[in-house]
Design a protein around this motif. Structure first.
Motif, PDB file in Angstrom:
ATOM      1  N   LEU A   2       0.795  -1.235   0.000  1.00 50.25           N
ATOM      2  CA  LEU A   2       0.000   0.000   0.000  1.00 50.25           C
ATOM      3  C   LEU A   2       0.828   1.286   0.000  1.00 50.25           C
ATOM      4  O   LEU A   2       0.501   2.218  -0.735  1.00 50.25           O
ATOM      5  CB  LEU A   2      -0.980  -0.028   1.178  1.00 50.25           C
ATOM      6  CG  LEU A   2      -2.158   0.910   1.074  1.00 50.25           C
ATOM      7  CD1 LEU A   2      -2.963   0.648  -0.185  1.00 50.25           C
ATOM      8  CD2 LEU A   2      -3.037   0.792   2.298  1.00 50.25           C
ATOM      9  N   LEU A   6       0.599   5.182  -1.944  1.00 50.27           N
ATOM     10  CA  LEU A   6       0.256   6.406  -1.216  1.00 50.27           C
ATOM     11  C   LEU A   6       1.460   7.310  -0.968  1.00 50.27           C
ATOM     12  O   LEU A   6       1.335   8.359  -0.351  1.00 50.27           O
ATOM     13  CB  LEU A   6      -0.422   6.047   0.123  1.00 50.27           C
ATOM     14  CG  LEU A   6      -1.714   5.232  -0.008  1.00 50.27           C
ATOM     15  CD1 LEU A   6      -2.243   4.834   1.363  1.00 50.27           C
ATOM     16  CD2 LEU A   6      -2.782   6.006  -0.779  1.00 50.27           C
ATOM     17  N   PHE A  54      -8.151   2.195  -7.667  1.00 48.95           N
ATOM     18  CA  PHE A  54      -8.100   0.789  -7.258  1.00 48.95           C
ATOM     19  C   PHE A  54      -8.400  -0.155  -8.422  1.00 48.95           C
ATOM     20  O   PHE A  54      -7.820  -1.213  -8.539  1.00 48.95           O
ATOM     21  CB  PHE A  54      -9.125   0.502  -6.150  1.00 48.95           C
ATOM     22  CG  PHE A  54      -8.932   1.291  -4.883  1.00 48.95           C
ATOM     23  CD1 PHE A  54      -7.722   1.924  -4.607  1.00 48.95           C
ATOM     24  CD2 PHE A  54      -9.949   1.394  -3.942  1.00 48.95           C
ATOM     25  CE1 PHE A  54      -7.542   2.654  -3.441  1.00 48.95           C
ATOM     26  CE2 PHE A  54      -9.774   2.121  -2.767  1.00 48.95           C
ATOM     27  CZ  PHE A  54      -8.569   2.754  -2.521  1.00 48.95           C
ATOM     28  N   LEU A 152     -10.262  -1.107   1.663  1.00 50.25           N
ATOM     29  CA  LEU A 152      -9.639   0.148   1.218  1.00 50.25           C
ATOM     30  C   LEU A 152     -10.698   1.189   0.877  1.00 50.25           C
ATOM     31  O   LEU A 152     -10.529   2.378   1.153  1.00 50.25           O
ATOM     32  CB  LEU A 152      -8.736  -0.093   0.009  1.00 50.25           C
ATOM     33  CG  LEU A 152      -7.417  -0.804   0.283  1.00 50.25           C
ATOM     34  CD1 LEU A 152      -6.657  -0.992  -1.008  1.00 50.25           C
ATOM     35  CD2 LEU A 152      -6.577  -0.010   1.273  1.00 50.25           C
ATOM     36  N   ALA A 155     -11.767   2.497   4.140  1.00 53.80           N
ATOM     37  CA  ALA A 155     -10.717   3.303   4.797  1.00 53.80           C
ATOM     38  C   ALA A 155     -10.593   4.690   4.175  1.00 53.80           C
ATOM     39  O   ALA A 155     -10.346   5.672   4.870  1.00 53.80           O
ATOM     40  CB  ALA A 155      -9.380   2.575   4.710  1.00 53.80           C
ATOM     41  N   GLY A 156     -10.766   4.759   2.837  1.00 46.14           N
ATOM     42  CA  GLY A 156     -10.521   6.035   2.173  1.00 46.14           C
ATOM     43  C   GLY A 156     -11.769   6.864   1.943  1.00 46.14           C
ATOM     44  O   GLY A 156     -11.671   8.010   1.509  1.00 46.14           O
ATOM     45  N   THR A 159     -13.192   9.157   5.483  1.00 46.29           N
ATOM     46  CA  THR A 159     -12.044   9.961   5.911  1.00 46.29           C
ATOM     47  C   THR A 159     -11.765  11.094   4.917  1.00 46.29           C
ATOM     48  O   THR A 159     -11.815  12.270   5.274  1.00 46.29           O
ATOM     49  CB  THR A 159     -10.799   9.062   6.002  1.00 46.29           C
ATOM     50  OG1 THR A 159     -10.756   8.243   4.834  1.00 46.29           O
ATOM     51  CG2 THR A 159     -10.800   8.210   7.236  1.00 46.29           C
ATOM     52  N   ALA A 160     -11.521  10.696   3.651  1.00 42.81           N
ATOM     53  CA  ALA A 160     -11.145  11.709   2.652  1.00 42.81           C
ATOM     54  C   ALA A 160     -12.319  12.649   2.378  1.00 42.81           C
ATOM     55  O   ALA A 160     -12.118  13.860   2.218  1.00 42.81           O
ATOM     56  CB  ALA A 160     -10.686  11.018   1.377  1.00 42.81           C
ATOM     57  N   VAL A 163     -12.596  15.259   5.101  1.00 38.01           N
ATOM     58  CA  VAL A 163     -11.558  16.290   4.975  1.00 38.01           C
ATOM     59  C   VAL A 163     -11.952  17.293   3.880  1.00 38.01           C
ATOM     60  O   VAL A 163     -11.876  18.515   4.082  1.00 38.01           O
ATOM     61  CB  VAL A 163     -10.180  15.650   4.661  1.00 38.01           C
ATOM     62  CG1 VAL A 163      -9.159  16.715   4.301  1.00 38.01           C
ATOM     63  CG2 VAL A 163      -9.691  14.841   5.840  1.00 38.01           C
TER      64      VAL A 163
HETATM   65  C1  HEM Z   1      -7.853  12.155   4.922  1.00 35.41           C
HETATM   66  C2  HEM Z   1      -8.022  10.886   4.778  1.00 35.41           C
HETATM   67  C3  HEM Z   1      -7.665   9.832   5.804  1.00 35.41           C
HETATM   68  C4  HEM Z   1      -7.631   9.911   7.155  1.00 35.41           C
HETATM   69  C5  HEM Z   1      -7.946  11.102   8.050  1.00 35.41           C
HETATM   70  C6  HEM Z   1      -7.210   8.605   7.629  1.00 35.41           C
HETATM   71  C7  HEM Z   1      -7.047   8.270   8.946  1.00 35.41           C
HETATM   72  C8  HEM Z   1      -6.535   7.085   9.400  1.00 35.41           C
HETATM   73  C9  HEM Z   1      -6.246   6.753  10.769  1.00 35.41           C
HETATM   74  C10 HEM Z   1      -6.433   7.694  11.954  1.00 35.41           C
HETATM   75  C11 HEM Z   1      -5.778   5.488  10.800  1.00 35.41           C
HETATM   76  C12 HEM Z   1      -5.277   4.716  12.012  1.00 35.41           C
HETATM   77  C13 HEM Z   1      -6.385   3.945  12.624  1.00 35.41           C
HETATM   78  C14 HEM Z   1      -5.882   3.173  13.831  1.00 35.41           C
HETATM   79  O1  HEM Z   1      -4.752   2.683  13.808  1.00 35.41           O
HETATM   80  O2  HEM Z   1      -6.648   3.064  14.775  1.00 35.41           O
HETATM   81  C15 HEM Z   1      -5.786   4.989   9.445  1.00 35.41           C
HETATM   82  C16 HEM Z   1      -5.400   3.717   9.085  1.00 35.41           C
HETATM   83  C17 HEM Z   1      -5.478   3.226   7.818  1.00 35.41           C
HETATM   84  N1  HEM Z   1      -5.846   3.921   6.701  1.00 35.41           N
HETATM   85 FE1  HEM Z   1      -6.397   5.842   6.630  1.00 35.41          FE
HETATM   86  N2  HEM Z   1      -7.031   7.783   6.567  1.00 35.41           N
HETATM   87  C18 HEM Z   1      -7.304   8.489   5.432  1.00 35.41           C
HETATM   88  C19 HEM Z   1      -7.264   8.032   4.133  1.00 35.41           C
HETATM   89  C20 HEM Z   1      -6.975   6.744   3.781  1.00 35.41           C
HETATM   90  C21 HEM Z   1      -6.992   6.249   2.422  1.00 35.41           C
HETATM   91  C22 HEM Z   1      -7.337   7.100   1.181  1.00 35.41           C
HETATM   92  C23 HEM Z   1      -6.675   4.932   2.480  1.00 35.41           C
HETATM   93  C24 HEM Z   1      -6.563   3.908   1.394  1.00 35.41           C
HETATM   94  C25 HEM Z   1      -6.463   4.151   0.140  1.00 35.41           C
HETATM   95  C26 HEM Z   1      -6.441   4.598   3.863  1.00 35.41           C
HETATM   96  C27 HEM Z   1      -6.088   3.353   4.322  1.00 35.41           C
HETATM   97  C28 HEM Z   1      -5.790   3.070   5.627  1.00 35.41           C
HETATM   98  C29 HEM Z   1      -5.349   1.747   6.079  1.00 35.41           C
HETATM   99  C30 HEM Z   1      -5.146   0.510   5.210  1.00 35.41           C
HETATM  100  C31 HEM Z   1      -5.151   1.855   7.445  1.00 35.41           C
HETATM  101  C32 HEM Z   1      -4.681   0.771   8.398  1.00 35.41           C
HETATM  102  C33 HEM Z   1      -3.191   0.826   8.454  1.00 35.41           C
HETATM  103  C34 HEM Z   1      -2.637  -0.233   9.386  1.00 35.41           C
HETATM  104  O3  HEM Z   1      -3.276  -0.604  10.366  1.00 35.41           O
HETATM  105  O4  HEM Z   1      -1.507  -0.671   9.116  1.00 35.41           O
HETATM  106  N3  HEM Z   1      -6.635   5.724   4.618  1.00 35.41           N
HETATM  107  N4  HEM Z   1      -6.242   5.967   8.619  1.00 35.41           N
END
Ligand code: HEM
Length: 186
Positions: A2, A6, A54, A152, A155-156, A159-160, A163
């Motif tokens: 991943l 990114l 994706f 995914l 996750a995205g 959140t996105a 924002v």
């Molecule tokens: C502004 C946009 C985003 C915010 C604010 C955000 C926020 C976060 C946060 C706070 C976590 C940690 C959660 C935890 O450990 O409890 C996280 C994990 C993750 N996010 Fe995001 N995220 C965003 C965008 C994305 C996007 C676009 C993707 C995928 C394309 C993504 C994929 C992931 C993945 C796979 C994890 C888990 C990582 C792991 O545990 O190793 N996120 N995100």
């Protein structure tokens, strides 16, 4: 895998694509409206970008066939996890199954396209998922890949789009900042 998608270098490659999706999205969903509700629109935009990055899907009608079950799935995520008829959780499970089915269909198609050199093994997240193997040389199963793509998308998505919604709210409240941003884009 991943971080490769990114990291800043990779994000640079997405900018023109995100911009072109944004232009079309503004033209179809925003322009000429007296009032807009931003969050559903940014969610749709984010979903369009995700489908492109994706899965290389950009036809809005095709995207809609994923967006509809995805919306039902997402609505059940933060509900009480009781699988009873009529609950958002039950609807969410059904929608997830539907989405998984559609994704598996796309994954099978993509495998054929890669074999026939009609798709690149590096063109998007799906192609990469199909080409990586674990420490025993085993590829990911179709259903596993479908689940990872759904994860995914989740996750995205909120959140996105949250924002983007906040950015738009602040730009609308701070016209002097908005005009500077506008200058920067022209
Ligand atoms: C502004 C946009 C985003 C915010 C604010 C955000 C926020 C976060 C946060 C706070 C976590 C940690 C959660 C935890 O450990 O409890 C996280 C994990 C993750 N996010 Fe995001 N995220 C965003 C965008 C994305 C996007 C676009 C993707 C995928 C394309 C993504 C994929 C992931 C993945 C796979 C994890 C888990 C990582 C792991 O545990 O190793 N996120 N995100």
């Amino acid at each position: 895998m991943l971080p490769n998608f990114l990291k800043p270098d990779a994000l640079l490659a997405y900018i023109s694509m995100m911009d072109s999706i944004a232009q079309d999205h503004f033209a179809s969903g925003w322009e000429g409206k007296k009032e807009v509700t931003v969050l559903p629109l940014t969610k749709r935009y984010t979903f369009l970008v995700a489908c492109k990055v994706f899965l290389s899907i950009d036809d809005p009608e095709h995207v809609a066939t994923f967006a509809d079950p995805f919306d039902v799935l997402a609505a059940g995520l933060n509900t009480i996890p009781v699988d009873l008829p009529g609950t958002p959780f039950r609807r969410s499970i059904k929608a997830a199954n539907e989405l998984r089915k559609r994704l598996v269909h796309i994954i099978k198609q993509r495998k054929i396209e890669i074999e026939e050199n009609k798709a690149s093994p590096t063109q998007d997240v799906l192609s990469h998922m199909l080409s990586v193997t674990d420490e025993n040389g085993q590829p990911m199963t179709e259903i596993y890949i479908a689940d990872k793509i759904i994860a995914l998308l989740i996750a995205g998505h909120d959140t996105a789009s949250a924002v983007l919604t906040c950015i738009l709210k602040f730009l609308s409240q701070l016209p002097h900042i908005y005009s500077e941003v506008l200058k920067g884009t022209s």
